[in-house]
Design a protein around this motif. Sequence first.
Motif, PDB file in Angstrom:
ATOM      1  N   GLN A   1     -10.805 -24.970 -38.195  1.00 40.03           N
ATOM      2  CA  GLN A   1     -11.741 -23.971 -37.698  1.00 40.03           C
ATOM      3  C   GLN A   1     -12.811 -23.667 -38.748  1.00 40.03           C
ATOM      4  O   GLN A   1     -14.004 -23.663 -38.439  1.00 40.03           O
ATOM      5  CB  GLN A   1     -10.979 -22.706 -37.318  1.00 40.03           C
ATOM      6  N   LYS A   2     -12.404 -23.460 -39.992  1.00 41.34           N
ATOM      7  CA  LYS A   2     -13.369 -23.203 -41.072  1.00 41.34           C
ATOM      8  C   LYS A   2     -14.341 -24.371 -41.213  1.00 41.34           C
ATOM      9  O   LYS A   2     -15.548 -24.188 -41.346  1.00 41.34           O
ATOM     10  CB  LYS A   2     -12.646 -22.990 -42.410  1.00 41.34           C
ATOM     11  N   TYR A   3     -13.789 -25.582 -41.230  1.00 42.48           N
ATOM     12  CA  TYR A   3     -14.603 -26.788 -41.388  1.00 42.48           C
ATOM     13  C   TYR A   3     -15.626 -26.893 -40.258  1.00 42.48           C
ATOM     14  O   TYR A   3     -16.819 -27.114 -40.497  1.00 42.48           O
ATOM     15  CB  TYR A   3     -13.690 -28.017 -41.407  1.00 42.48           C
ATOM     16  N   LEU A   4     -15.156 -26.709 -39.025  1.00 40.53           N
ATOM     17  CA  LEU A   4     -16.053 -26.850 -37.883  1.00 40.53           C
ATOM     18  C   LEU A   4     -17.107 -25.747 -37.831  1.00 40.53           C
ATOM     19  O   LEU A   4     -18.239 -25.998 -37.411  1.00 40.53           O
ATOM     20  CB  LEU A   4     -15.249 -26.881 -36.576  1.00 40.53           C
ATOM     21  N   PHE A   5     -16.766 -24.549 -38.271  1.00 34.39           N
ATOM     22  CA  PHE A   5     -17.760 -23.481 -38.295  1.00 34.39           C
ATOM     23  C   PHE A   5     -18.841 -23.768 -39.330  1.00 34.39           C
ATOM     24  O   PHE A   5     -19.970 -23.305 -39.188  1.00 34.39           O
ATOM     25  CB  PHE A   5     -17.121 -22.118 -38.547  1.00 34.39           C
ATOM     26  N   LYS A   6     -18.519 -24.526 -40.366  1.00 28.43           N
ATOM     27  CA  LYS A   6     -19.519 -24.874 -41.384  1.00 28.43           C
ATOM     28  C   LYS A   6     -20.379 -26.059 -40.962  1.00 28.43           C
ATOM     29  O   LYS A   6     -21.583 -26.058 -41.183  1.00 28.43           O
ATOM     30  CB  LYS A   6     -18.838 -25.202 -42.712  1.00 28.43           C
ATOM     31  N   VAL A   7     -19.762 -27.088 -40.401  1.00 29.35           N
ATOM     32  CA  VAL A   7     -20.516 -28.315 -40.121  1.00 29.35           C
ATOM     33  C   VAL A   7     -20.487 -28.724 -38.662  1.00 29.35           C
ATOM     34  O   VAL A   7     -21.076 -29.727 -38.302  1.00 29.35           O
ATOM     35  CB  VAL A   7     -20.000 -29.508 -40.971  1.00 29.35           C
ATOM     36  N   GLY A   8     -19.817 -27.969 -37.834  1.00 28.02           N
ATOM     37  CA  GLY A   8     -19.563 -28.382 -36.464  1.00 28.02           C
ATOM     38  C   GLY A   8     -20.734 -28.318 -35.521  1.00 28.02           C
ATOM     39  O   GLY A   8     -21.877 -28.099 -35.926  1.00 28.02           O
ATOM     40  N   PRO A   9     -20.440 -28.481 -34.237  1.00 24.23           N
ATOM     41  CA  PRO A   9     -21.478 -28.512 -33.209  1.00 24.23           C
ATOM     42  C   PRO A   9     -22.291 -27.221 -33.170  1.00 24.23           C
ATOM     43  O   PRO A   9     -21.773 -26.141 -33.395  1.00 24.23           O
ATOM     44  CB  PRO A   9     -20.701 -28.674 -31.906  1.00 24.23           C
ATOM     45  N   VAL A  10     -23.564 -27.367 -32.850  1.00 21.75           N
ATOM     46  CA  VAL A  10     -24.474 -26.240 -32.772  1.00 21.75           C
ATOM     47  C   VAL A  10     -24.218 -25.443 -31.488  1.00 21.75           C
ATOM     48  O   VAL A  10     -24.290 -24.224 -31.483  1.00 21.75           O
ATOM     49  CB  VAL A  10     -25.936 -26.732 -32.818  1.00 21.75           C
ATOM     50  N   GLU A  11     -23.918 -26.120 -30.415  1.00 22.04           N
ATOM     51  CA  GLU A  11     -23.701 -25.472 -29.124  1.00 22.04           C
ATOM     52  C   GLU A  11     -22.376 -24.722 -29.115  1.00 22.04           C
ATOM     53  O   GLU A  11     -21.320 -25.300 -29.358  1.00 22.04           O
ATOM     54  CB  GLU A  11     -23.701 -26.502 -27.990  1.00 22.04           C
ATOM     55  N   LEU A  12     -22.429 -23.430 -28.817  1.00 26.36           N
ATOM     56  CA  LEU A  12     -21.234 -22.599 -28.793  1.00 26.36           C
ATOM     57  C   LEU A  12     -20.228 -23.092 -27.762  1.00 26.36           C
ATOM     58  O   LEU A  12     -19.026 -23.104 -28.018  1.00 26.36           O
ATOM     59  CB  LEU A  12     -21.607 -21.140 -28.519  1.00 26.36           C
ATOM     60  N   THR A  13     -20.711 -23.535 -26.595  1.00 21.16           N
ATOM     61  CA  THR A  13     -19.781 -24.007 -25.567  1.00 21.16           C
ATOM     62  C   THR A  13     -19.042 -25.253 -26.047  1.00 21.16           C
ATOM     63  O   THR A  13     -17.856 -25.405 -25.773  1.00 21.16           O
ATOM     64  CB  THR A  13     -20.501 -24.306 -24.238  1.00 21.16           C
ATOM     65  N   GLU A  14     -19.732 -26.131 -26.772  1.00 21.11           N
ATOM     66  CA  GLU A  14     -19.062 -27.312 -27.331  1.00 21.11           C
ATOM     67  C   GLU A  14     -17.978 -26.890 -28.313  1.00 21.11           C
ATOM     68  O   GLU A  14     -16.883 -27.437 -28.319  1.00 21.11           O
ATOM     69  CB  GLU A  14     -20.062 -28.217 -28.064  1.00 21.11           C
ATOM     70  N   MET A  15     -18.304 -25.919 -29.166  1.00 21.82           N
ATOM     71  CA  MET A  15     -17.345 -25.449 -30.165  1.00 21.82           C
ATOM     72  C   MET A  15     -16.131 -24.827 -29.486  1.00 21.82           C
ATOM     73  O   MET A  15     -15.002 -25.102 -29.856  1.00 21.82           O
ATOM     74  CB  MET A  15     -18.001 -24.433 -31.104  1.00 21.82           C
ATOM     75  N   THR A  16     -16.357 -24.000 -28.481  1.00 18.63           N
ATOM     76  CA  THR A  16     -15.266 -23.345 -27.775  1.00 18.63           C
ATOM     77  C   THR A  16     -14.374 -24.383 -27.108  1.00 18.63           C
ATOM     78  O   THR A  16     -13.146 -24.307 -27.217  1.00 18.63           O
ATOM     79  CB  THR A  16     -15.830 -22.358 -26.727  1.00 18.63           C
ATOM     80  N   ASP A  17     -14.974 -25.342 -26.425  1.00 19.45           N
ATOM     81  CA  ASP A  17     -14.196 -26.393 -25.762  1.00 19.45           C
ATOM     82  C   ASP A  17     -13.425 -27.218 -26.790  1.00 19.45           C
ATOM     83  O   ASP A  17     -12.271 -27.587 -26.563  1.00 19.45           O
ATOM     84  CB  ASP A  17     -15.109 -27.313 -24.948  1.00 19.45           C
ATOM     85  N   LEU A  18     -14.059 -27.494 -27.908  1.00 20.36           N
ATOM     86  CA  LEU A  18     -13.437 -28.286 -28.961  1.00 20.36           C
ATOM     87  C   LEU A  18     -12.211 -27.573 -29.532  1.00 20.36           C
ATOM     88  O   LEU A  18     -11.132 -28.157 -29.649  1.00 20.36           O
ATOM     89  CB  LEU A  18     -14.453 -28.574 -30.062  1.00 20.36           C
ATOM     90  N   LEU A  19     -12.368 -26.303 -29.871  1.00 16.21           N
ATOM     91  CA  LEU A  19     -11.246 -25.544 -30.438  1.00 16.21           C
ATOM     92  C   LEU A  19     -10.110 -25.410 -29.434  1.00 16.21           C
ATOM     93  O   LEU A  19      -8.932 -25.526 -29.796  1.00 16.21           O
ATOM     94  CB  LEU A  19     -11.718 -24.166 -30.912  1.00 16.21           C
ATOM     95  N   SER A  20     -10.449 -25.203 -28.188  1.00 12.82           N
ATOM     96  CA  SER A  20      -9.425 -25.107 -27.142  1.00 12.82           C
ATOM     97  C   SER A  20      -8.689 -26.447 -26.990  1.00 12.82           C
ATOM     98  O   SER A  20      -7.465 -26.476 -26.839  1.00 12.82           O
ATOM     99  CB  SER A  20     -10.069 -24.703 -25.817  1.00 12.82           C
ATOM    100  N   GLY A  21      -9.431 -27.533 -27.058  1.00 14.11           N
ATOM    101  CA  GLY A  21      -8.823 -28.858 -26.970  1.00 14.11           C
ATOM    102  C   GLY A  21      -7.894 -29.147 -28.143  1.00 14.11           C
ATOM    103  O   GLY A  21      -6.849 -29.780 -27.975  1.00 14.11           O
ATOM    104  N   ILE A  22      -8.265 -28.658 -29.323  1.00 15.34           N
ATOM    105  CA  ILE A  22      -7.408 -28.835 -30.500  1.00 15.34           C
ATOM    106  C   ILE A  22      -6.101 -28.075 -30.306  1.00 15.34           C
ATOM    107  O   ILE A  22      -5.016 -28.599 -30.600  1.00 15.34           O
ATOM    108  CB  ILE A  22      -8.133 -28.391 -31.784  1.00 15.34           C
ATOM    109  N   VAL A  23      -6.174 -26.859 -29.775  1.00 13.99           N
ATOM    110  CA  VAL A  23      -4.948 -26.088 -29.520  1.00 13.99           C
ATOM    111  C   VAL A  23      -4.092 -26.812 -28.488  1.00 13.99           C
ATOM    112  O   VAL A  23      -2.864 -26.913 -28.651  1.00 13.99           O
ATOM    113  CB  VAL A  23      -5.263 -24.641 -29.084  1.00 13.99           C
TER     114      VAL A  23
END
Length: 116
Positions: A35-57
């Motif tokens: 989560q820390k890593y992705l918040f620093k370098v991750g996707p710009v789109e919030l929906t992409e980030m939300t979907d990504l984190l949910s997929g990781i869980v």
Amino acid sequence: MSIRDLIEGKKAWRAHMARVKALPQDYQIVYKEIQKYLFKVGPVELTEMTDLLSGIVDLFEEGAAVGKGVLEVTGRDVATFCDDLIEGSKTYADIFKESVDQEVAKAMKKATDKDH
């Protein structure tokens, strides 16, 4: 964004974090680092980030359910795991690189214009 959207977003985030807290300790530790890593370098789109984190869980819940250790799921290089997940997405790192390139190009143009 309306107040209702904010409230719904907050409820969804709390539910998401409750799922994370239900994971085994090693999974929680790795999730927080991802989560820390992705918040620093991750996707710009919030929906992409939300979907990504949910997929990781989802992935972590499946791994834990079959008794795998978290590094069996992600591999030993967790940063590479993250990079593979965001491949093809516009990231904050991309934006930073673009701004640096633009500044260098401007400075070089100024220097070239001065010389002529």
